[in-house]
Design a protein around this motif. Structure first.
Motif, mmCIF file in Angstrom:
data_model
loop_
_atom_site.group_PDB
_atom_site.id
_atom_site.type_symbol
_atom_site.label_atom_id
_atom_site.label_comp_id
_atom_site.label_asym_id
_atom_site.label_seq_id
_atom_site.Cartn_x
_atom_site.Cartn_y
_atom_site.Cartn_z
ATOM 1 N N VAL A 70 0.785 -1.219 -0.093
ATOM 2 C CA VAL A 70 0.147 0.089 -0.006
ATOM 3 C C VAL A 70 0.761 1.061 -0.084
ATOM 4 C CG1 VAL A 70 -1.921 -1.048 1.247
ATOM 5 C CG2 VAL A 70 0.041 -0.120 2.702
ATOM 6 N N PRO A 71 0.368 2.196 -0.290
ATOM 7 C CA PRO A 71 1.118 3.713 -0.331
ATOM 8 C C PRO A 71 1.875 4.044 0.945
ATOM 9 C CG PRO A 71 -0.943 4.043 -1.618
ATOM 10 C CD PRO A 71 -1.056 2.794 -0.883
ATOM 11 N N THR A 72 1.246 3.979 1.755
ATOM 12 C CA THR A 72 1.744 4.676 3.341
ATOM 13 C C THR A 72 1.304 3.667 4.398
ATOM 14 O OG1 THR A 72 0.177 6.288 3.890
ATOM 15 C CG2 THR A 72 1.581 6.873 2.335
ATOM 16 N N ILE A 73 1.773 3.877 5.670
ATOM 17 C CA ILE A 73 1.445 3.299 6.726
ATOM 18 C C ILE A 73 -0.210 3.774 6.798
ATOM 19 C CG2 ILE A 73 1.982 5.188 8.317
ATOM 20 C CD1 ILE A 73 3.157 2.949 10.294
ATOM 21 N N ASP A 74 -0.571 4.745 6.689
ATOM 22 C CA ASP A 74 -2.050 4.798 6.975
ATOM 23 C C ASP A 74 -2.784 3.988 6.452
ATOM 24 O OD1 ASP A 74 -1.476 7.244 8.377
ATOM 25 O OD2 ASP A 74 -1.797 8.639 6.674
ATOM 26 N N GLU A 75 -2.615 3.366 5.401
ATOM 27 C CA GLU A 75 -3.457 2.238 4.493
ATOM 28 C C GLU A 75 -3.179 1.127 5.361
ATOM 29 O OE1 GLU A 75 -1.390 4.541 2.931
ATOM 30 O OE2 GLU A 75 -3.185 5.816 1.862
ATOM 31 N N ALA A 76 -1.830 0.834 5.688
ATOM 32 C CA ALA A 76 -1.560 -0.299 6.272
ATOM 33 C C ALA A 76 -2.103 -0.373 7.822
ATOM 34 C CB ALA A 76 0.077 -0.485 6.349
ATOM 35 N N LEU A 77 -2.550 0.672 8.302
ATOM 36 C CA LEU A 77 -2.771 0.786 9.662
ATOM 37 C C LEU A 77 -4.437 0.412 9.627
ATOM 38 C CD1 LEU A 77 -1.062 3.448 11.496
ATOM 39 C CD2 LEU A 77 -0.734 1.056 11.773
ATOM 40 N N ASP A 78 -4.988 0.895 8.488
ATOM 41 C CA ASP A 78 -6.404 0.853 8.239
ATOM 42 C C ASP A 78 -6.919 -0.408 7.891
ATOM 43 O OD1 ASP A 78 -6.860 3.521 8.586
ATOM 44 O OD2 ASP A 78 -6.997 4.120 6.414
ATOM 45 N N PHE A 79 -5.904 -1.241 7.336
ATOM 46 C CA PHE A 79 -6.117 -2.504 6.819
ATOM 47 C C PHE A 79 -5.915 -3.610 8.221
ATOM 48 C CE2 PHE A 79 -4.573 -6.981 5.899
ATOM 49 C CZ PHE A 79 -5.410 -7.357 4.957
ATOM 50 N N ALA A 80 -5.076 -3.082 8.902
ATOM 51 C CA ALA A 80 -4.721 -3.807 10.216
ATOM 52 C C ALA A 80 -6.170 -3.902 11.080
ATOM 53 C CB ALA A 80 -3.558 -3.440 11.080
ATOM 54 N N ALA A 81 -6.766 -2.773 11.211
ATOM 55 C CA ALA A 81 -7.930 -2.475 11.863
ATOM 56 C C ALA A 81 -8.993 -3.314 11.345
ATOM 57 C CB ALA A 81 -8.023 -0.873 12.029
ATOM 58 N N LYS A 82 -8.958 -3.700 9.993
ATOM 59 C CA LYS A 82 -10.081 -4.565 9.665
ATOM 60 C C LYS A 82 -9.875 -5.900 9.765
ATOM 61 C CE LYS A 82 -11.189 -1.219 5.705
ATOM 62 N NZ LYS A 82 -10.316 -1.390 4.482
ATOM 63 N N ILE A 83 -8.867 -6.456 10.172
ATOM 64 C CA ILE A 83 -8.372 -7.673 10.441
ATOM 65 C C ILE A 83 -9.281 -8.404 11.754
ATOM 66 C CG2 ILE A 83 -6.831 -9.453 11.257
ATOM 67 C CD1 ILE A 83 -4.648 -7.918 9.815
ATOM 68 N N PRO A 84 -10.196 -9.232 11.581
ATOM 69 C CA PRO A 84 -10.990 -9.564 12.505
ATOM 70 C C PRO A 84 -10.218 -9.718 13.818
ATOM 71 C CG PRO A 84 -11.630 -10.764 10.553
ATOM 72 C CD PRO A 84 -10.405 -10.088 10.260
ATOM 73 N N SER A 85 -9.138 -10.289 13.956
ATOM 74 C CA SER A 85 -8.443 -10.756 15.282
ATOM 75 C C SER A 85 -8.220 -9.629 16.016
ATOM 76 C CB SER A 85 -7.233 -11.487 15.002
ATOM 77 O OG SER A 85 -7.494 -12.696 14.302
ATOM 78 N N ALA A 86 -8.335 -8.400 15.209
ATOM 79 C CA ALA A 86 -7.718 -7.085 15.980
ATOM 80 C C ALA A 86 -8.516 -6.792 17.285
ATOM 81 C CB ALA A 86 -7.875 -5.807 15.074
ATOM 82 N N LYS A 87 -9.880 -7.385 16.769
ATOM 83 C CA LYS A 87 -10.960 -7.049 18.016
ATOM 84 C C LYS A 87 -10.815 -7.534 19.383
ATOM 85 C CE LYS A 87 -15.051 -6.372 14.749
ATOM 86 N NZ LYS A 87 -14.628 -7.555 13.681
ATOM 87 N N TRP A 88 -9.896 -8.891 19.385
ATOM 88 C CA TRP A 88 -9.761 -9.658 20.517
ATOM 89 C C TRP A 88 -8.158 -9.739 20.887
ATOM 90 C CZ3 TRP A 88 -12.273 -11.959 16.317
ATOM 91 C CH2 TRP A 88 -11.650 -13.174 15.768
ATOM 92 N N GLY A 89 -7.478 -9.672 19.647
ATOM 93 C CA GLY A 89 -5.852 -9.896 19.723
ATOM 94 C C GLY A 89 -5.258 -8.525 19.473
ATOM 95 N N SER A 90 -4.162 -8.689 18.951
ATOM 96 C CA SER A 90 -3.252 -7.686 18.360
ATOM 97 C C SER A 90 -2.727 -7.752 16.925
ATOM 98 C CB SER A 90 -1.970 -7.201 19.360
ATOM 99 O OG SER A 90 -2.490 -7.277 20.942
ATOM 100 N N VAL A 91 -2.440 -6.610 16.261
ATOM 101 C CA VAL A 91 -1.867 -6.715 14.951
ATOM 102 C C VAL A 91 -0.754 -5.857 14.959
ATOM 103 C CG1 VAL A 91 -2.028 -6.693 12.702
ATOM 104 C CG2 VAL A 91 -4.084 -7.284 13.979
ATOM 105 N N GLU A 92 0.490 -6.568 14.985
ATOM 106 C CA GLU A 92 1.632 -5.403 14.762
ATOM 107 C C GLU A 92 2.001 -5.401 13.354
ATOM 108 O OE1 GLU A 92 4.927 -7.216 16.782
ATOM 109 O OE2 GLU A 92 6.319 -6.600 15.461
ATOM 110 N N VAL A 93 1.990 -3.985 12.986
ATOM 111 C CA VAL A 93 2.238 -3.705 11.568
ATOM 112 C C VAL A 93 3.842 -3.280 11.367
ATOM 113 C CG1 VAL A 93 1.775 -2.049 9.757
ATOM 114 C CG2 VAL A 93 0.008 -2.924 11.349
ATOM 115 N N ARG A 94 4.588 -4.027 10.496
ATOM 116 C CA ARG A 94 5.912 -3.701 10.591
ATOM 117 C C ARG A 94 6.227 -3.541 8.829
ATOM 118 N NH1 ARG A 94 9.248 -7.586 14.290
ATOM 119 N NH2 ARG A 94 10.881 -7.128 13.208
#
Lengths: 418, 115
Positions: B84-108
């Motif tokens: 994706v173009p920038t970290i903003d889109e990557a963070l938006d994607f991470a927030a849509k991952i179902p597990s983000a609701k109960w676990g954690s998503v590390e973006v690197r």
């Protein structure tokens, strides 16, 4: 380059002028490179050239335009020299095609660059203390030395924090761009929170008479003033600007002659800054026109009620209470509940307010010093000096500043003699 | 830019079959959307950590142990690589991952070859 200058500038004044005029060049080049360090290196080259050219040929009539144009040319040279840069041709194309409009006319690309810098510096992927340091360095234009002194951090620590932050911005792809309108409600609060942190640091420390740090309040006000110009019609930005102006207006009276944190009712209102209050009222009125009250606007309404009351007795407590009701609806936190209860006490419902404060002090705010003070103060006003004294004494050890300790010690003494 | 979205959790938070089916459907929808838009390079879930084997080579000698690299409650459960173009889109994607609701998503960001 124009030759407008007639005064031969000495190095110190050249330095000052160059620093204040180079923020735009750094912002524009940072957007093109996506890299603050490269932008700074190019501007540093322009500085070396200014040292030679300005005293000899006079200060350019448009220093910001001169700096940007020279720094861009140096950046093009630097990128050309690089052998291995994978994005070399892409960068060159962007540098050469960059919208370098005349900064004197405030054209949109450059305004957006400066705004983009604020959003990059306050990006949620950065740690809060890093956001503050970056904003002061690149949006407010302070030097690394000034920031280190203001936050009582050793210079190498602060410098290291900035280096790491710049690296993270490049490597993790933090963009230098203004968020789309749909993202704005989520991103603007981060920018505002950084500015308010800067202000509060200055405001808090001014109580200990650390004069060097009071400038942080002015820096924060300068940031919101610039942001208001770059982003007109954002009610929360206007609200924050108004809130800080009302607090700032009372700076001369916050500590009295005995070195105590002066209670609002004892402050000499003649010494409040009428210009700052007028500016605060104007900003608040503009914020309220949008009919979309947010937390900063509501706190500004409270601060305005205090700043514009002719005397303590003339304070419009029902208006304050209404503002806290609205704030509590947005942010139902115990701290807001405490403030609301205090406003309720002064609006006439003393017993009800006391019950609310009791519930908070015995519950979620049992370790929160301002809550202990609030309870003590209500007891004092309610004619229970012995109980009041006990609560003042409980709060005393955890007070942060000398001025706060002094006023609480006076209260303890007063309660003992009653 | 390419980013890894590393998903950490301690299992699916429900034993209800309908809810589990919903989580699976949410993952599939995210995956199909991402493939169609081109933002997902690859995305995989991992088997439980009791299936893991860990290898280390020290002084040229290989040791193989049964179990994960570290015994923790929250474990690496899957990952996406997005472009994706920038970290903003990557963070938006991470927030849509179902597990983000109960676990954690590390973006690197993926290593770009720099020092």
């Amino acid at each position: 380059m124009e030759r407008g200058g007639v005064v031969e500038p000495d190095v110190a004044s050249l330095d000052r002028l160059f620093r204040s005029e180079s923020a735009r060049a750094i912002a524009t080049l940072a957007r093109i490179f996506g890299d603050l360090q490269r932008a700074e290196d190019a501007v540093q080259e322009a500085y070396l050239e200014a040292l030679e050219s300005w005293p000899a040929r006079g200060t350019p009539r448009n220093p910001a335009g001169w700096i940007l144009s020279v720094a861009r040319n140096r950046a093009i040279d630097a990128v050309r020299r690089e052998k291995t840069a994978t994005k070399k041709y892409d960068l060159l194309a962007r540098l050469e095609g960059a919208a370098i409009s005349d900064p004197m006319t405030n054209d949109d690309p450059i305004q957006d660059d400066r705004l983009a810098m604020n959003f990059a510096c306050a990006h949620p992927a950065l740690a809060p203390e890093t956001r503050v340091a970056l904003t002061l360095r690149y949006a407010a234009g302070l030097t690394t030395e000034e920031i280190a002194a203001a936050f009582l951090v050793p210079l190498p620590t602060l410098a290291q924090r900035l280096v790491r932050a710049k690296r993270k911005i490049v490597q993790s792809g933090i963009p230098f761009s203004v968020p789309a309108p749909a993202q704005m409600p989520e991103r603007l609060p981060d920018v505002l929170a950084v500015v308010y942190l800067v202000f509060n640091e200055g405001y808090r420390s001014s109580q200990d008479g650390e004069l060097v740090r009071v400038d942080l309040c002015r820096d924060a006000l300068r940031l919101t003033r610039t942001l208001c110009r770059l982003m007109p019609g954002e009610p929360e930005l206007l609200g924050l600007h108004a809130l800080m102006l009302f607090h700032h207006a009372r700076r001369a009276t916050r500590v009295n002659g005995r070195g105590e944190a002066a209670p609002l009712e004892e402050q000499d209102r003649e010494r409040w800054d009428v210009v700052a209050i007028a500016q605060g009222r104007a900003a608040l009125a503009e914020a309220q026109r949008h009919r979309h009250p947010g937390p900063y606007q509501l706190q500004a309404i409270v601060a305005a009620a205090h700043a514009t009351a002719a005397s303590w007795d003339a304070t419009d407590w029902p208006a304050i209470r209404r503002a806290y009701d609205a704030l509590y609806a947005l942010d139902p936190s115990p701290v807001v509940a405490l403030n609301r209860a205090v406003a309720l006490a002064f609006s006439g419902a003393f017993d009800e307010a006391m019950r609310e404060v009791d519930g908070l002090v015995e519950g979620p705010l049992s370790g929160y010093t301002p809550a202990l003070i609030a309870k003590a103060d209500l007891l004092r006003r309610g004619g229970e000096p012995a109980e009041a004294r006990r609560w003042f004494e409980r709060a005393l050890p955890s007070l942060a500043t000398e001025a706060e300790r002094k006023i609480v010690e006076r209260r303890i003494a007063e309660c003992a003699t009653v | 830019m390419k980013y890894a979205c590393l998903i950490y959790d301690d299992g699916v938070p429900t034993t209800d079959e309908a809810e589990q089916r919903q989580i699976h459907a949410d993952y599939m929808a995210l995956y199909q959307d991402g493939l169609k838009s081109g933002s997902i390079v690859v995305g995989e879930g991992l088997e439980r950590t009791d299936t893991a084997t860990t290898v280390r080579v020290r002084d040229g000698k290989r040791t193989t142990t049964d179990g994960p690299y570290a015994e923790t409650k929250e474990v690496l459960a899957g990952f996406f690589i997005v472009d994706v173009p920038t970290i903003d889109e990557a963070l938006d994607f991470a927030a849509k991952i179902p597990s983000a609701k109960w676990g954690s998503v590390e973006v690197r960001p993926l290593w770009s070859g720099g020092a």
